[in-house]
Design a protein around this motif. Structure first.
Motif, PDB file in Angstrom:
ATOM      1  N   ASN A  86     -32.357  12.884  45.691  1.00  0.00           N
ATOM      2  CA  ASN A  86     -31.613  13.037  44.446  1.00  0.00           C
ATOM      3  C   ASN A  86     -30.545  11.970  44.243  1.00  0.00           C
ATOM      4  OD1 ASN A  86     -33.020  15.419  43.747  1.00  0.00           O
ATOM      5  ND2 ASN A  86     -31.688  16.640  45.071  1.00  0.00           N
ATOM      6  N   ALA A  87     -30.366  11.105  45.248  1.00  0.00           N
ATOM      7  CA  ALA A  87     -29.357  10.052  45.143  1.00  0.00           C
ATOM      8  C   ALA A  87     -29.955   8.824  44.469  1.00  0.00           C
ATOM      9  CB  ALA A  87     -28.828   9.688  46.530  1.00  0.00           C
ATOM     10  N   THR A  88     -29.223   8.291  43.501  1.00  0.00           N
ATOM     11  CA  THR A  88     -29.680   7.100  42.785  1.00  0.00           C
ATOM     12  C   THR A  88     -28.630   6.007  42.910  1.00  0.00           C
ATOM     13  OG1 THR A  88     -30.899   8.451  41.195  1.00  0.00           O
ATOM     14  CG2 THR A  88     -30.424   6.177  40.572  1.00  0.00           C
ATOM     15  N   ALA A  89     -29.037   4.868  43.407  1.00  0.00           N
ATOM     16  CA  ALA A  89     -28.119   3.741  43.558  1.00  0.00           C
ATOM     17  C   ALA A  89     -27.983   3.011  42.229  1.00  0.00           C
ATOM     18  CB  ALA A  89     -28.623   2.791  44.638  1.00  0.00           C
ATOM     19  N   THR A  90     -26.797   2.465  41.987  1.00  0.00           N
ATOM     20  CA  THR A  90     -26.571   1.629  40.814  1.00  0.00           C
ATOM     21  C   THR A  90     -26.886   0.192  41.186  1.00  0.00           C
ATOM     22  OG1 THR A  90     -24.775   3.103  40.148  1.00  0.00           O
ATOM     23  CG2 THR A  90     -24.911   0.964  39.055  1.00  0.00           C
ATOM     24  N   PRO A  91     -27.919  -0.397  40.623  1.00  0.00           N
ATOM     25  CA  PRO A  91     -28.345  -1.740  41.075  1.00  0.00           C
ATOM     26  C   PRO A  91     -27.355  -2.818  40.675  1.00  0.00           C
ATOM     27  CG  PRO A  91     -29.644  -1.054  39.189  1.00  0.00           C
ATOM     28  CD  PRO A  91     -28.805   0.124  39.568  1.00  0.00           C
ATOM     29  N   LEU A  92     -27.429  -3.924  41.392  1.00  0.00           N
ATOM     30  CA  LEU A  92     -26.636  -5.099  41.082  1.00  0.00           C
ATOM     31  C   LEU A  92     -27.082  -5.659  39.730  1.00  0.00           C
ATOM     32  CD1 LEU A  92     -24.467  -6.714  42.714  1.00  0.00           C
ATOM     33  CD2 LEU A  92     -26.297  -8.308  43.271  1.00  0.00           C
ATOM     34  N   LEU A  93     -26.129  -6.162  38.964  1.00  0.00           N
ATOM     35  CA  LEU A  93     -26.437  -6.678  37.632  1.00  0.00           C
ATOM     36  C   LEU A  93     -27.459  -7.811  37.715  1.00  0.00           C
ATOM     37  CD1 LEU A  93     -25.921  -6.877  34.574  1.00  0.00           C
ATOM     38  CD2 LEU A  93     -24.011  -8.423  35.086  1.00  0.00           C
ATOM     39  N   ASP A  94     -28.524  -7.689  36.934  1.00  0.00           N
ATOM     40  CA  ASP A  94     -29.565  -8.711  36.865  1.00  0.00           C
ATOM     41  C   ASP A  94     -29.141  -9.761  35.845  1.00  0.00           C
ATOM     42  OD1 ASP A  94     -31.808 -10.235  36.631  1.00  0.00           O
ATOM     43  OD2 ASP A  94     -33.206  -8.569  36.429  1.00  0.00           O
ATOM     44  N   ARG A  95     -28.591 -10.865  36.338  1.00  0.00           N
ATOM     45  CA  ARG A  95     -28.052 -11.883  35.430  1.00  0.00           C
ATOM     46  C   ARG A  95     -29.134 -12.560  34.608  1.00  0.00           C
ATOM     47  NH1 ARG A  95     -23.110 -14.886  38.707  1.00  0.00           N
ATOM     48  NH2 ARG A  95     -22.378 -13.040  39.844  1.00  0.00           N
ATOM     49  N   SER A  96     -30.301 -12.753  35.202  1.00  0.00           N
ATOM     50  CA  SER A  96     -31.371 -13.410  34.449  1.00  0.00           C
ATOM     51  C   SER A  96     -31.849 -12.529  33.296  1.00  0.00           C
ATOM     52  CB  SER A  96     -32.534 -13.756  35.382  1.00  0.00           C
ATOM     53  OG  SER A  96     -33.036 -12.598  36.026  1.00  0.00           O
ATOM     54  N   ALA A  97     -31.958 -11.211  33.524  1.00  0.00           N
ATOM     55  CA  ALA A  97     -32.355 -10.296  32.441  1.00  0.00           C
ATOM     56  C   ALA A  97     -31.280 -10.248  31.362  1.00  0.00           C
ATOM     57  CB  ALA A  97     -32.609  -8.900  33.005  1.00  0.00           C
ATOM     58  N   MET A  98     -30.017 -10.249  31.781  1.00  0.00           N
ATOM     59  CA  MET A  98     -28.914 -10.252  30.817  1.00  0.00           C
ATOM     60  C   MET A  98     -28.941 -11.519  29.963  1.00  0.00           C
ATOM     61  SD  MET A  98     -24.800 -10.170  31.595  1.00  0.00           S
ATOM     62  CE  MET A  98     -24.888 -11.769  32.437  1.00  0.00           C
ATOM     63  N   LEU A  99     -29.151 -12.675  30.598  1.00  0.00           N
ATOM     64  CA  LEU A  99     -29.183 -13.939  29.860  1.00  0.00           C
ATOM     65  C   LEU A  99     -30.354 -13.977  28.892  1.00  0.00           C
ATOM     66  CD1 LEU A  99     -28.103 -16.787  29.401  1.00  0.00           C
ATOM     67  CD2 LEU A  99     -29.472 -17.552  31.343  1.00  0.00           C
ATOM     68  N   LEU A 100     -31.489 -13.425  29.312  1.00  0.00           N
ATOM     69  CA  LEU A 100     -32.670 -13.415  28.448  1.00  0.00           C
ATOM     70  C   LEU A 100     -32.403 -12.589  27.186  1.00  0.00           C
ATOM     71  CD1 LEU A 100     -35.530 -14.632  28.677  1.00  0.00           C
ATOM     72  CD2 LEU A 100     -36.299 -12.424  29.530  1.00  0.00           C
ATOM     73  N   LYS A 101     -31.800 -11.414  27.335  1.00  0.00           N
ATOM     74  CA  LYS A 101     -31.479 -10.570  26.183  1.00  0.00           C
ATOM     75  C   LYS A 101     -30.404 -11.219  25.307  1.00  0.00           C
ATOM     76  CE  LYS A 101     -34.205  -7.011  26.842  1.00  0.00           C
ATOM     77  NZ  LYS A 101     -35.223  -6.612  25.838  1.00  0.00           N
ATOM     78  N   TYR A 102     -29.447 -11.845  25.956  1.00  0.00           N
ATOM     79  CA  TYR A 102     -28.362 -12.496  25.207  1.00  0.00           C
ATOM     80  C   TYR A 102     -28.917 -13.589  24.295  1.00  0.00           C
ATOM     81  CZ  TYR A 102     -24.234 -15.435  24.407  1.00  0.00           C
ATOM     82  OH  TYR A 102     -23.241 -16.179  23.830  1.00  0.00           O
ATOM     83  N   ARG A 103     -29.828 -14.399  24.817  1.00  0.00           N
ATOM     84  CA  ARG A 103     -30.367 -15.496  24.012  1.00  0.00           C
ATOM     85  C   ARG A 103     -31.189 -14.993  22.832  1.00  0.00           C
ATOM     86  NH1 ARG A 103     -32.421 -20.316  28.111  1.00  0.00           N
ATOM     87  NH2 ARG A 103     -30.355 -21.021  28.768  1.00  0.00           N
ATOM     88  N   ALA A 104     -31.825 -13.845  22.999  1.00  0.00           N
ATOM     89  CA  ALA A 104     -32.679 -13.316  21.928  1.00  0.00           C
ATOM     90  C   ALA A 104     -31.896 -12.541  20.873  1.00  0.00           C
ATOM     91  CB  ALA A 104     -33.759 -12.410  22.533  1.00  0.00           C
ATOM     92  N   ALA A 105     -30.627 -12.210  21.148  1.00  0.00           N
ATOM     93  CA  ALA A 105     -29.858 -11.346  20.250  1.00  0.00           C
ATOM     94  C   ALA A 105     -29.254 -12.136  19.087  1.00  0.00           C
ATOM     95  CB  ALA A 105     -28.749 -10.646  21.036  1.00  0.00           C
ATOM     96  N   LYS A 106     -29.047 -11.443  17.968  1.00  0.00           N
ATOM     97  CA  LYS A 106     -28.429 -12.034  16.784  1.00  0.00           C
ATOM     98  C   LYS A 106     -27.028 -11.485  16.539  1.00  0.00           C
ATOM     99  CE  LYS A 106     -32.879 -12.762  14.464  1.00  0.00           C
ATOM    100  NZ  LYS A 106     -33.696 -12.467  13.251  1.00  0.00           N
TER     101      LYS A 106
END
Length: 1008
Positions: A684-704
């Protein structure tokens, strides 16, 4: 026994007319593009005295006209893999009276039963049913874990060396090294294992097709002909202008040939393998893939990690090459993660192997938070003092901590890992695990074994017996000491030779009676050329020195063979040895020591083993030595040579019992059992993963339309003892300016600080929006006016709260009161820590029972402070207000561009209000699947900063404010020194950001 001068080279005297054919001449350097351990000119030379090349090719040539299936080698699984070959008459071993065959059978049977017991415990499998039948009942019997029975093993190299013949089936040869690991894969893939198994691995360096090489027959003269190789062009006479760099097109592999290899590997009957293709994707590669500089993918792991893990360090450099190596290492791990996700199903178990893939567990956790992940390191793990020297130490540790279970070869390695997590990352740890990201990562010790049955079968074949007799005849009357190591600096070959020289010096009675046969296979680690040459030169110098001082024309005390030897030669040497000598100065797993024990079951030759070897902890009855103590090693060699028969037999039987019982099947079964136990106890324990910088950058570039919300203390700046000293750095200001300058970005600072502080330090950035005192006051971007959201609220509660705070301030030296417009805060950061925490609890209780019941206020415990504020004012309400405002403006303006990227970062419990609000906004508006959320879940990045043990509502985790600034700089295009990338190029970016950028663009940007 007299020998001719050629004896030192392993060749008996013979009539010239009857001499064996000369060793095959190495072909033209057509294989120079391959690493040494893959070059035919290195590996295809026999060394056993009296045995020529034809002895190895006779059986193969008989099969050449038949089926195309290659003869199985040492690393090639066979259909009868677990069947014991006929061998000399068994002898009683141990007090239990078991024969050697019975002992092998018992060890294999115990491992199989052990694996099935794992299935019983993990899957609820009835004990009276076979394992195969239980797999169909996994989902219904074990709903909590929902195990599918599938195991995905991620390792760096596939079990084969690959040669590419264009347009035909690929040529697959057994890969040297990692025999125990490949045997474990073979076992998991066999019918004896209840699991379904798949290996995901890189193809390794692919050898170019022969037709791409220059022709062997050329013209009689090269006059008036252009050079075949552009590198052969003459250097200009002026010596100043450099010759042009020839184009490097690499190896082009069409799509159909890629699919052919994938089909061959996926239909392999012994180990189903899915290859990972590693290449830059900057061009349109729909029709195939172009491989350039294939060794680049292993450079960071082998030049930085491998060397440091073995307690070696490079000379300092300017860091440019290391930046590129790290970016390649990051991208390689990311490609592995993407390939695994293509075949992964919820309930599968993923096991990641060795230092090449240390970032992979975290990358998998980022993409599948509930994945069952184990990681096993086959190499040593250094102490924190050494790991601190690694520039990317934090990222490496964070990557491994994405696993549920981390396994090591010995206890000291596991202890070092836990200590590094505490000393470098600040994570709480003990001997059994590390608390990380709101969960716990278990750490265990699992000494690896070998497939004892397979080794016993291969070591007693007719071919091995033939070579064994040749060795005995050659060295009749002499004691044989055998060493077999890779030729790199951590294997201790030089120490072994120096100790043998000391032995001959201190014990002259053994001169001319002992021979050391040392085989040094080429290293498969890409060391620097200087390091490799230095080690080789040192070994050659020692061999010549010893032979010159203690040898003669008829005898050489040291026979050194710097090359690969055949499987039959290897086992013949181990069986012929009187002593096995292993002097590694740092070693993770040494299978030679285990195989030596199996091969000595009749002769009972003592094993001398370095205490720095990973197997020293398992083989406790071997003779342990310190390879740096030359006199001590010499004394132990003499002790082993003079050891009585009964003591040698007792040592052998004890070691044999361990090797046959704790085999490779037992190892992988035990590792899986521990993993399943860990998963079951923490389902039942769920770890909070380390921030995925590449995924964040990909979404950032696609956003308006982008919205940023940052806390201040503990997020943009570190927590300090004096609150007024928490001023933003120049890099923070530069990064925020660059981020806010983009018209598509709305950047807000949402803090508990008052208006005066925020205006003083960040107010000059006009594009920033501010929310002060946890949402009591707001200032919109481009405005200088503050809006009081709490002006209509009765502030009569402040007098009562002030009285309580003053009472505790008088009791606690070093504490003080901060009075804001809409809130009151009592700080005790400068007080005695124990007294401050104790009195804060008392003050909190008093406020809750008095002011909290009379007024609509909230008492909040922060980082070394208590704060009282109106209940309706909190950061969550501000975040919801901002999202609604910007979405409404988009609708009114007619653009239709809702907020499609949100980044919210905070470090304490007041920021959990923002995370809670944004999580609600990312759910469907009307509670059904049809209602569009205000913000898409995959476009909303909520990030908590700080302690690894916190349980948070955020979806991502960062460790410290420096990481926050790195992320802002990545999105804003700001370099490491606070300068824009337009001025400094990618050289001004941090290595972590460069790796993330390279992952998004799938190539390393040009460094101008």
């Amino acid at each position: 026994m007299d020998q001719n001068p050629g004896a030192a080279n392993g060749a008996p005297q013979a009539d010239p007319a009857e001499q064996d054919p000369p060793r095959p001449v190495a072909a033209a350097r057509t294989d120079s593009s391959l690493p040494p351990h893959l070059r035919p000119a290195v590996v295809n030379v026999p060394v056993t005295p009296g045995i020529t090349r034809e002895a190895y090719e006779s059986e193969a040539s008989d099969n050449a006209t038949g089926a195309a299936t290659p003869e199985p080698g040492y690393f090639t699984p066979r259909l009868d893999e677990h069947a014991l070959a006929a061998s000399p008459a068994p002898d009683a071993t141990g007090d239990d009276g078991q024969s050697f065959e019975n002992r092998l059978h018992t060890g294999l049977e115990e491992s199989t039963k052990y694996m099935r017991r794992v299935s019983v415990a993990a899957l609820g499998q009835p004990t009276d049913k076979p394992a195969a039948e239980s797999m169909s009942e996994i989902r219904s019997i074990s709903p909590d874990l929902s195990l599918t029975g599938n195991i995905i093993s991620a390792t760096f190299n596939i079990p084969y060396s690959v040669k590419y013949p264009k347009g035909a089936d690929w040529e697959l040869a057994p890969r040297h090294g990692q025999s125990a690991l490949f045997d474990a894969f073979s076992y998991l893939s066999s019918d004896e294992s209840p699991w379904s198994h798949t290996v995901v691995a890189w193809t390794g360096e692919i050898e170019q097709p022969p037709e791409a090489w220059p022709p062997q027959d050329g013209p009689s003269t090269t006059v008036h002909l252009s050079s075949l190789n552009p590198l052969s062009k003459p250097v200009p006479l002026d010596g100043e202008s450099r010759p042009p760099t020839p184009p490097t097109d690499g190896l082009w592999i069409p799509k159909e040939d890629m699919e052919r290899l994938e089909n061959q590997l996926s239909h392999n009957k012994k180990i189903k393998t899915i290859p990972v293709w590693l290449a830059d994707d900057v061009e349109d590669n729909e029709g195939g893939i172009r491989l350039k500089d294939q060794a680049r993918w292993r450079r960071y792991a082998e030049r930085d990690l491998y060397t440091l893990f073995h307690y070696k360090q490079h000379e300092p450099t300017d860091g440019r090459a290391e930046r590129v190596h790290w970016a390649d290492y990051f991208r390689m791990n990311l490609k592995f993660a993407n390939k695994i996700l293509e075949v992964y199903k919820p309930g599968d178990i993923v096991i990641v192997h060795d230092y090449n893939l240390m970032l992979l567990p975290s990358m998998l956790r980022q993409r599948a938070p509930h994945m069952y992940i184990a990681y096993f390191l086959h190499s040593p793990f250094p102490s924190s003092e050494f790991l601190r020297c690694l520039p990317r130490r934090k990222e490496v540790l964070e990557g491994v901590l994405g696993a549920n279970l981390v396994g090591f070869q010995s206890y000291s390695y596991s202890r070092h890992f836990s200590s590094c997590c505490t000393r470098i990352l600040g994570f709480p740890s003990d001997s059994s695990g590390v608390d990380a990201y709101g969960s716990r990562v278990e750490v265990g010790v699992f000494p690896i074994g070998i497939d004892a049955t397979k080794v016993a079968r291969l070591a007693w074949t007719d071919s091995v017996n033939e070579k064994l007799e040749a060795l005995k005849k050659m060295y009749a009357g002499k004691k044989i000491i055998v060493g077999r190591d890779r030729l790199d600096s951590v294997r201790g070959v030089a120490q072994k030779l120096m100790a043998f020289e000391r032995f001959l010096e201190q014990y002259p009675e053994w001169r001319d009676k002992v021979v050391l046969i040392q085989v040094t296979s080429p290293t498969n680690i890409e060391e620097t050329e200087d390091s490799e040459n230095k080690t080789s030169s040192r070994v050659n110098e020692l061999v010549m020195k010893i032979n010159g001082a203690y040898g003669s024309i008829s005898f050489s005390p040291v026979l050194h063979y710097p090359q690969y030897i055949s499987q039959e030669e290897y086992f013949a040497l181990l069986r012929a040895a009187d002593i096995g000598l292993i002097t590694s100065v740092r070693d993770g797993m040494n299978t030679t020591s285990l195989e030596y024990v199996i091969c000595q079951r009749q002769s009972a030759g003592p094993l001398i083993l370095s205490e720095f070897s990973g197997t020293a902890g398992s083989l406790k009855d071997a003779i342990h030595i310190n390879p740096w103590d030359l006199s001590g090693v010499a004394a132990q060699i003499n002790h082993a040579l003079t050891m009585p028969e009964d003591k040698r037999q007792a040592m052998e039987q004890s070691l044999l019992t361990h090797v046959t019982r704790k085999n490779v099947q037992f190892w992988i079964a035990g590792f899986l059992r521990r993993l399943v136990t860990v998963l079951g106890s923490r389902k039942n324990a769920t770890a909070t993963p380390l921030l995925d910088r590449s995924a964040m950058l990909l979404k950032y570039r696609a956003a308006k339309q982008r919205l940023f919300m940052f806390d201040y203390d503990g997020t943009l700046t570190p927590i300090v003892r004096e609150p007024s000293a928490a001023i933003p750095s120049e890099r923070v200001i530069t990064s925020l300016k660059a981020l806010a300058a983009d018209p598509r970005n709305a950047v807000w600072i949402i803090s508990g600080r008052d208006q005066e502080f925020l205006t003083q330090h960040l107010g000059h950035i006009s594009q920033l929006g501010f929310s002060a005192e946890h949402g009591s006051f707001m200032r919109n971007p481009g405005s200088t006016e503050w809006e009081n959201l709490a002006e209509k609220f009765d502030m009569g509660w402040q007098a009562e709260v002030l009285d309580v705070f003053q009472k505790y301030t008088d009791k606690v030296p070093g504490s003080f009161i901060e009075r804001k417009r809409c809130a009151l805060t009592w700080h005790y950061r400068q007080a005695d820590p124990e007294q401050g925490i104790h009195m804060a609890r008392e003050c909190h209780k008093e406020l809750e029972t008095t002011v909290g019941r009379k007024w609509d206020v909230e008492v909040m415990a922060g980082k070394a402070n208590l704060e009282v504020r109106p209940t309706f004012i909190n950061k969550g309400e501000i975040s919801k207000r901002l999202v609604a405002t910007y979405n409404a403006e988009a609708r009114i303006g007619g653009s239709g561009d809702k907020v499609d990227f949100v980044l919210c970062m905070g470090d304490d419990f007041t920021d959990e209000d923002m995370f809670r609000a944004l999580n609600g906004l990312s759910q469907p508006a009307d509670g059904s699947a049809n209602g569009a959320p205000e913000v898409a879940a995959d476009e909303c990045f909520t990030v908590t900063v700080g302690a690894s043990t916190k349980v948070t509502l955020a979806r991502w985790h960062l460790l410290e404010p420096e990481d926050v600034i790195e992320c802002v700089a990545l999105l804003a295009g700001v370099g490491g020194g606070g300068t824009g990338t337009t001025a400094g190029g990618v050289l001004s970016m941090g290595e972590v950001n460069l790796a993330a950028l390279s992952a998004v663009e799938d190539h390393i940007p040009e460094q101008k």
